[in-house]
Scaffold this motif. Structure first.
Motif, PDB file in Angstrom:
ATOM      1  N   TRP A  73       0.824  -1.196   0.000  1.00  0.00           N
ATOM      2  CA  TRP A  73       0.000   0.000   0.000  1.00  0.00           C
ATOM      3  C   TRP A  73       0.858   1.246   0.000  1.00  0.00           C
ATOM      4  O   TRP A  73       2.047   1.208   0.295  1.00  0.00           O
ATOM      5  N   CYS A  74       0.215   2.317  -0.356  1.00  0.00           N
ATOM      6  CA  CYS A  74       0.814   3.636  -0.198  1.00  0.00           C
ATOM      7  C   CYS A  74      -0.290   4.553   0.301  1.00  0.00           C
ATOM      8  O   CYS A  74      -1.465   4.336   0.018  1.00  0.00           O
ATOM      9  N   GLU A  75       0.100   5.518   1.065  1.00  0.00           N
ATOM     10  CA  GLU A  75      -0.868   6.459   1.611  1.00  0.00           C
ATOM     11  C   GLU A  75      -0.918   7.698   0.734  1.00  0.00           C
ATOM     12  O   GLU A  75       0.100   8.127   0.197  1.00  0.00           O
ATOM     13  N   HIS A  76      -2.109   8.239   0.595  1.00  0.00           N
ATOM     14  CA  HIS A  76      -2.289   9.462  -0.175  1.00  0.00           C
ATOM     15  C   HIS A  76      -3.435  10.239   0.458  1.00  0.00           C
ATOM     16  O   HIS A  76      -4.475   9.649   0.775  1.00  0.00           O
ATOM     17  N   PRO A  77      -3.276  11.533   0.645  1.00  0.00           N
ATOM     18  CA  PRO A  77      -4.331  12.303   1.313  1.00  0.00           C
ATOM     19  C   PRO A  77      -5.644  12.369   0.527  1.00  0.00           C
ATOM     20  O   PRO A  77      -6.698  12.585   1.109  1.00  0.00           O
ATOM     21  N   ALA A  78      -5.587  12.156  -0.779  1.00  0.00           N
ATOM     22  CA  ALA A  78      -6.802  12.194  -1.606  1.00  0.00           C
ATOM     23  C   ALA A  78      -6.932  10.876  -2.362  1.00  0.00           C
ATOM     24  O   ALA A  78      -7.028  10.842  -3.583  1.00  0.00           O
ATOM     25  N   GLN A  79      -6.961   9.777  -1.619  1.00  0.00           N
ATOM     26  CA  GLN A  79      -6.908   8.443  -2.224  1.00  0.00           C
ATOM     27  C   GLN A  79      -7.980   8.195  -3.274  1.00  0.00           C
ATOM     28  O   GLN A  79      -7.705   7.652  -4.339  1.00  0.00           O
ATOM     29  N   ARG A  80      -9.183   8.559  -3.005  1.00  0.00           N
ATOM     30  CA  ARG A  80     -10.261   8.296  -3.967  1.00  0.00           C
ATOM     31  C   ARG A  80     -10.094   9.117  -5.243  1.00  0.00           C
ATOM     32  O   ARG A  80     -10.516   8.700  -6.305  1.00  0.00           O
ATOM     33  N   GLU A  81      -9.474  10.260  -5.107  1.00  0.00           N
ATOM     34  CA  GLU A  81      -9.260  11.118  -6.275  1.00  0.00           C
ATOM     35  C   GLU A  81      -8.166  10.579  -7.195  1.00  0.00           C
ATOM     36  O   GLU A  81      -8.191  10.840  -8.387  1.00  0.00           O
ATOM     37  N   VAL A  82      -7.211   9.840  -6.658  1.00  0.00           N
ATOM     38  CA  VAL A  82      -6.105   9.338  -7.480  1.00  0.00           C
ATOM     39  C   VAL A  82      -6.278   7.882  -7.901  1.00  0.00           C
ATOM     40  O   VAL A  82      -5.527   7.388  -8.739  1.00  0.00           O
ATOM     41  N   GLU A  83      -7.266   7.193  -7.348  1.00  0.00           N
ATOM     42  CA  GLU A  83      -7.446   5.771  -7.650  1.00  0.00           C
ATOM     43  C   GLU A  83      -7.633   5.523  -9.149  1.00  0.00           C
ATOM     44  O   GLU A  83      -6.967   4.660  -9.734  1.00  0.00           O
ATOM     45  N   ALA A  84      -8.508   6.270  -9.800  1.00  0.00           N
ATOM     46  CA  ALA A  84      -8.757   6.066 -11.234  1.00  0.00           C
ATOM     47  C   ALA A  84      -7.497   6.325 -12.053  1.00  0.00           C
ATOM     48  O   ALA A  84      -7.207   5.587 -13.005  1.00  0.00           O
ATOM     49  N   ASP A  85      -6.732   7.348 -11.686  1.00  0.00           N
ATOM     50  CA  ASP A  85      -5.483   7.623 -12.403  1.00  0.00           C
ATOM     51  C   ASP A  85      -4.481   6.491 -12.200  1.00  0.00           C
ATOM     52  O   ASP A  85      -3.785   6.091 -13.135  1.00  0.00           O
ATOM     53  N   ALA A  86      -4.398   5.972 -10.984  1.00  0.00           N
ATOM     54  CA  ALA A  86      -3.479   4.858 -10.711  1.00  0.00           C
ATOM     55  C   ALA A  86      -3.857   3.640 -11.551  1.00  0.00           C
ATOM     56  O   ALA A  86      -2.992   2.972 -12.126  1.00  0.00           O
ATOM     57  N   ILE A  87      -5.145   3.361 -11.659  1.00  0.00           N
ATOM     58  CA  ILE A  87      -5.597   2.224 -12.471  1.00  0.00           C
ATOM     59  C   ILE A  87      -5.268   2.460 -13.941  1.00  0.00           C
ATOM     60  O   ILE A  87      -4.774   1.569 -14.635  1.00  0.00           O
ATOM     61  N   ARG A  88      -5.508   3.669 -14.414  1.00  0.00           N
ATOM     62  CA  ARG A  88      -5.242   3.985 -15.820  1.00  0.00           C
ATOM     63  C   ARG A  88      -3.749   3.873 -16.138  1.00  0.00           C
ATOM     64  O   ARG A  88      -3.358   3.321 -17.161  1.00  0.00           O
ATOM     65  N   ILE A  89      -2.902   4.338 -15.241  1.00  0.00           N
ATOM     66  CA  ILE A  89      -1.457   4.343 -15.483  1.00  0.00           C
ATOM     67  C   ILE A  89      -0.845   2.957 -15.264  1.00  0.00           C
ATOM     68  O   ILE A  89      -0.053   2.471 -16.073  1.00  0.00           O
ATOM     69  N   LEU A  90      -1.207   2.296 -14.171  1.00  0.00           N
ATOM     70  CA  LEU A  90      -0.592   1.016 -13.809  1.00  0.00           C
ATOM     71  C   LEU A  90      -1.239  -0.181 -14.500  1.00  0.00           C
ATOM     72  O   LEU A  90      -0.635  -1.238 -14.601  1.00  0.00           O
ATOM     73  N   ARG A  91      -2.483  -0.017 -14.930  1.00  0.00           N
ATOM     74  CA  ARG A  91      -3.238  -1.032 -15.658  1.00  0.00           C
ATOM     75  C   ARG A  91      -3.243  -2.409 -14.978  1.00  0.00           C
ATOM     76  O   ARG A  91      -2.915  -3.419 -15.593  1.00  0.00           O
TER      77      ARG A  91
END
Length: 125
Positions: A73-91
């Protein structure tokens, strides 16, 4: 080791122990794994308000997950906001939304077979 799934949780330990490692009916990750392993592991399903594994197969899936999967895991203050970008980038292949591509089609086909394994239709595929 390969990244398979990206998800967000405010209480990761609780989510893992009460959801991801217990019930296929309430865990998208478990449900997706079951879909892909259904034939290979001879999992059996039943219908409640959705398709779920038989209790003894829930136990077997948990054992399979403990043996084959690792959590990071990694922590992020705006986790829900970055989840879609993480999925798009990391696939990661087990995330269907908002992913695209050949793997998504495979997972969606497996999900349909999972629903069909319990007979009838299910809107939560």
């Amino acid at each position: 080791m390969r990244l398979l799934y990206v998800g967000s949780a405010t209480k990761l330990r609780s989510r893992l122990t009460s959801n991801q490692l217990r019930r296929s009916g309430s865990s998208t990750l478990r449900r997706t794994l079951v879909c892909l392993l259904l034939d290979d592991q001879d999992y059996r399903t039943r219908r409640t308000d959705r398709v779920v594994l038989l209790d003894e197969d829930e136990v077997r899936l948990t054992a399979w997950m403990r043996e084959h999967l690792r959590v990071s895991w990694c922590e992020h203050p705006a986790q829900r906001e970055v989840e879609a970008d993480a999925i798009r980038i990391l696939r990661p292949p087990l995330n269907v939304d908002p992913a695209t591509g050949q793997t998504v089609a495979l997972v969606k086909t497996a999900r349909r077979r999972y629903v069909d394994s319990a007979g009838g239709t299910d809107v939560d595929t």
